[in-house]
Scaffold this active site. Structure first.
Site, PDB file in Angstrom:
ATOM      1  CB  SER A 262      -3.379   7.107  14.507  1.00 58.26           C
ATOM      2  OG  SER A 262      -4.174   8.114  14.692  1.00 58.26           O
TER       3      SER A 262
ATOM      4  CD  GLN B 133      -2.580   1.258   2.474  1.00 58.40           C
ATOM      5  OE1 GLN B 133      -2.374   0.903   3.471  1.00 58.40           O
ATOM      6  NE2 GLN B 133      -4.058   1.362   1.981  1.00 58.40           N
ATOM      7  N   GLY B 134       0.810   1.802  -1.300  1.00 58.44           N
ATOM      8  CA  GLY B 134       1.450   2.893  -1.300  1.00 58.44           C
ATOM      9  C   GLY B 134       1.005   4.577  -1.263  1.00 58.44           C
ATOM     10  CE1 TYR B 135      -3.895   4.022  -0.905  1.00 63.08           C
ATOM     11  CE2 TYR B 135      -4.570   4.176   1.516  1.00 63.08           C
ATOM     12  CZ  TYR B 135      -4.940   4.191   0.219  1.00 63.08           C
ATOM     13  OH  TYR B 135      -6.354   3.659  -1.099  1.00 63.08           O
ATOM     14  CB  SER B 136       2.308   6.754   4.802  1.00 64.15           C
ATOM     15  OG  SER B 136       1.239   5.981   5.136  1.00 64.15           O
TER      16      SER B 136
ATOM     17  CD  GLU C 183      -5.618  -0.494   5.464  1.00 64.23           C
ATOM     18  OE1 GLU C 183      -5.469   0.285   5.062  1.00 64.23           O
ATOM     19  OE2 GLU C 183      -4.841  -0.646   6.478  1.00 64.23           O
TER      20      GLU C 183
ATOM     21  CD  GLU D  56      -4.361   9.261  19.072  1.00 59.17           C
ATOM     22  OE1 GLU D  56      -3.838   8.998  17.758  1.00 59.17           O
ATOM     23  OE2 GLU D  56      -3.823   9.220  20.272  1.00 59.17           O
TER      24      GLU D  56
ATOM     25  CB  SER E  98       3.063  -3.369   5.553  1.00 54.39           C
ATOM     26  OG  SER E  98       3.045  -2.279   6.893  1.00 54.39           O
TER      27      SER E  98
HETATM   28  C1  LIG Z   1       3.230  -1.810  11.396  1.00 52.97           C
HETATM   29  C2  LIG Z   1       2.844  -0.424  10.658  1.00 52.97           C
HETATM   30  C3  LIG Z   1       2.245  -0.451   9.113  1.00 52.97           C
HETATM   31  C4  LIG Z   1       2.600   0.251   8.123  1.00 52.97           C
HETATM   32  N1  LIG Z   1       2.108   0.017   6.723  1.00 52.97           N
HETATM   33  C5  LIG Z   1       1.598   1.054   5.741  1.00 52.97           C
HETATM   34  C6  LIG Z   1       1.943   0.987   4.955  1.00 52.97           C
HETATM   35  O1  LIG Z   1       1.447  -0.240   4.167  1.00 52.97           O
HETATM   36  N2  LIG Z   1       1.382   1.564   3.766  1.00 52.97           N
HETATM   37  C7  LIG Z   1       1.360   3.131   4.529  1.00 52.97           C
HETATM   38  O2  LIG Z   1       0.959   3.802   3.180  1.00 52.97           O
HETATM   39  N3  LIG Z   1       1.934   3.105   5.598  1.00 52.97           N
HETATM   40  C8  LIG Z   1       1.696   2.132   5.876  1.00 52.97           C
HETATM   41  N4  LIG Z   1       1.751   3.018   7.691  1.00 52.97           N
HETATM   42  C9  LIG Z   1       2.347   4.260   7.843  1.00 52.97           C
HETATM   43  C10 LIG Z   1       0.501   3.912   8.967  1.00 52.97           C
HETATM   44  O3  LIG Z   1      -0.948   4.370   7.827  1.00 52.97           O
HETATM   45  C11 LIG Z   1       0.838   5.896   9.301  1.00 52.97           C
HETATM   46  O4  LIG Z   1       2.147   6.062  10.613  1.00 52.97           O
HETATM   47  C12 LIG Z   1      -0.136   6.341  10.257  1.00 52.97           C
HETATM   48  O5  LIG Z   1      -1.085   6.960   9.177  1.00 52.97           O
HETATM   49  C13 LIG Z   1       0.180   7.547  11.031  1.00 52.97           C
HETATM   50  O6  LIG Z   1       0.753   8.400  10.000  1.00 52.97           O
HETATM   51  P1  LIG Z   1       2.074   9.048  10.756  1.00 52.97           P
HETATM   52  O7  LIG Z   1       3.313   7.749  11.375  1.00 52.97           O
HETATM   53  O8  LIG Z   1       2.806   9.826   9.548  1.00 52.97           O
HETATM   54  O9  LIG Z   1       1.885   9.984  12.072  1.00 52.97           O
HETATM   55  P2  LIG Z   1       1.200  11.428  12.205  1.00 52.97           P
HETATM   56  O10 LIG Z   1       0.413  11.885  10.893  1.00 52.97           O
HETATM   57  O11 LIG Z   1       2.540  12.438  12.265  1.00 52.97           O
HETATM   58  O12 LIG Z   1       0.625  11.747  13.693  1.00 52.97           O
HETATM   59  C14 LIG Z   1       1.769  11.599  14.565  1.00 52.97           C
HETATM   60  C15 LIG Z   1       0.459  11.541  16.027  1.00 52.97           C
HETATM   61  O13 LIG Z   1      -0.285  12.546  16.274  1.00 52.97           O
HETATM   62  C16 LIG Z   1      -1.553  12.368  16.099  1.00 52.97           C
HETATM   63  N5  LIG Z   1      -2.183  13.182  15.411  1.00 52.97           N
HETATM   64  C17 LIG Z   1      -2.514  13.529  13.746  1.00 52.97           C
HETATM   65  N6  LIG Z   1      -2.924  14.330  12.983  1.00 52.97           N
HETATM   66  C18 LIG Z   1      -3.746  14.512  14.051  1.00 52.97           C
HETATM   67  C19 LIG Z   1      -5.067  15.683  14.447  1.00 52.97           C
HETATM   68  N7  LIG Z   1      -5.768  15.907  13.149  1.00 52.97           N
HETATM   69  N8  LIG Z   1      -5.771  15.104  15.510  1.00 52.97           N
HETATM   70  C20 LIG Z   1      -5.847  14.036  16.660  1.00 52.97           C
HETATM   71  N9  LIG Z   1      -4.007  13.520  16.797  1.00 52.97           N
HETATM   72  C21 LIG Z   1      -3.630  13.486  15.153  1.00 52.97           C
HETATM   73  C22 LIG Z   1      -1.347  10.972  15.380  1.00 52.97           C
HETATM   74  O14 LIG Z   1      -2.896  10.189  15.950  1.00 52.97           O
HETATM   75  C23 LIG Z   1      -0.423  10.377  16.569  1.00 52.97           C
HETATM   76  O15 LIG Z   1      -0.790   9.963  17.533  1.00 52.97           O
HETATM   77  C24 LIG Z   1       2.475   2.026   8.947  1.00 52.97           C
HETATM   78  C25 LIG Z   1       2.742   2.150   9.608  1.00 52.97           C
HETATM   79  C26 LIG Z   1       2.883   0.984  10.869  1.00 52.97           C
HETATM   80  C27 LIG Z   1       3.532   1.713  11.981  1.00 52.97           C
END
Ligand SMILES: Cc1cc2nc3c(=O)[nH]c(=O)nc-3n(C[C@H](O)[C@H](O)[C@H](O)COP(=O)(O)OP(=O)(O)OC[C@H]3O[C@@H](n4cnc5c(N)ncnc54)[C@H](O)[C@@H]3O)c2cc1C
Length: 299
Positions: A277, A28-31, A152, A279, A67
């Site tokens: 997450s 999944q190429g999102y983040s 998902e 939140e 992942s």
């Molecule tokens: C094990 C694992 C596997 C993953 N696999 C994939 C994958 O295959 N493909 C992919 O694309 N991504 C993947 N991800 C990424 C995942 O989708 C992101 O980590 C997630 O969406 C959070 O984004 P971030 O890490 O940039 O954290 P941030 O968005 O920077 O968030 C950091 C913290 O701030 C909080 N926060 C952020 N914005 C807000 C808001 N507006 N209000 C309240 N709180 C907020 C969050 O809840 C979190 O606690 C994976 C992550 C993990 C840990």
């Protein structure tokens, strides 16, 4: 589910049989480094190549936390197809083959707390995507991406729950084999609670099958993320002090030798983050179910 909802007949014919047979692995190429919770900030671009006879897209940008990218055959990529577009407009959902000529896709594993590397950084440098592998039409990527996330978080977890059931069974077996734990009424209470909550989660995930309740996937995600994390904590509580020690002798070559429950405990730290997450799920529920005022988002 995404191809069933948004794919063309040709896309469904090409991809679904291999998915059903487990022959092709997807990632999944999102983040991106600047786009996690705030996914609409995606900066990866996909532009049509005028020199390509099929008018293929060229994908350029960086994804992160991808992942299984190191073993995947295909990646579904959320990319900006309209240069200069803003937020969720101008995004498209493209199916990109991972097997490309040298340098067009680079996968760099990220080492995790468990010592293993299930996720990766992925760099696209002009990676080629066939125009027939655009899902949902150009500029409609946000809609497709959101429907995928709903699956998902909700209905796809029905399969995941089979794994949860097995893990819970293993924790119960550990509990029964550990005399001090088996005598502890609080641990017994926590085990029963996990068992009951797993049933609740199943019924809730079944509710998402119809797809009519927009908040149901977020409720499901909140339930299973927290449930699995608590199961990891419970597994370590059942183990007691022994849970802090690896099953084999530590060595420089194999520094992390963990058994299945220790791995589960460490990996489950991420359950409340990936797939959106806690939140973010609470915000969705607050806005769409409780009707609270919308959060001000980035411009
Ligand atoms: C094990 C694992 C596997 C993953 N696999 C994939 C994958 O295959 N493909 C992919 O694309 N991504 C993947 N991800 C990424 C995942 O989708 C992101 O980590 C997630 O969406 C959070 O984004 P971030 O890490 O940039 O954290 P941030 O968005 O920077 O968030 C950091 C913290 O701030 C909080 N926060 C952020 N914005 C807000 C808001 N507006 N209000 C309240 N709180 C907020 C969050 O809840 C979190 O606690 C994976 C992550 C993990 C840990």
């Amino acid at each position: 589910p995404t191809l069933l909802a948004h794919g063309t007949p040709a896309q469904r014919d090409r991809f679904l049989p291999a998915v059903a047979r487990g022959e092709e692995i997807w990632c999944q190429g999102y983040s991106e480094p600047g786009a996690g919770s705030d996914l609409a900030a995606v900066r990866t671009t996909a532009v049509r190549d005028p020199g390509d006879p099929t008018g293929a897209y060229r994908v350029t940008g960086q994804k992160i936390w991808t992942s299984h990218a190191h073993e995947a055959d295909w990646c579904f990529v959320l990319a900006r197809t309209e240069p200069g577009s803003h937020r969720h407009r101008g995004l498209s959902f493209l199916l990109v083959p991972m097997d490309q000529p040298d340098g067009r896709i680079e996968v760099r594993p990220i080492r995790q707390l468990t010592g293993t590397s299930e996720f990766n950084e992925v760099f696209f440098d002009g990676a080629r995507a066939h125009p027939g592998h655009l899902v949902g039409g150009e500029g409609n990527g946000w809609r497709v991406a959101m429907d995928l996330l709903a699956a998902e978080r909700g209905v796809s977890t029905l399969a995941q729950q089979i794994g949860f059931e097995e893990e819970l069974g293993e924790v119960v077996r550990q509990w029964a084999r550990t005399p001090s734990a088996a005598r502890d009424p609080l641990l017994r209470d926590r085990l029963v609670r996990q068992w009951a909550e797993l049933r609740t989660m199943r019924w809730n995930a079944l509710r998402t099958l119809g797809g009519s309740d927009p908040a149901a996937p977020s409720v499901a995600k909140l339930l299973w993320g927290g449930w699995h994390q608590r199961l990891g904590e419970l597994a370590m509580a059942v183990r007691g002090a022994a849970g802090t020690v690896g099953p084999e002798e530590w060595s420089e070559q194999r520094p992390y030798r963990l058994d299945a429950l220790q791995r589960m405990f460490l990996f489950s730290r991420a359950d409340t983050v990936y797939g959106g997450s806690d939140e973010i799920q609470r915000t969705i529920i607050a806005e769409r179910v409780l009707g609270l005022p919308r959060e001000a988002r980035g411009q």
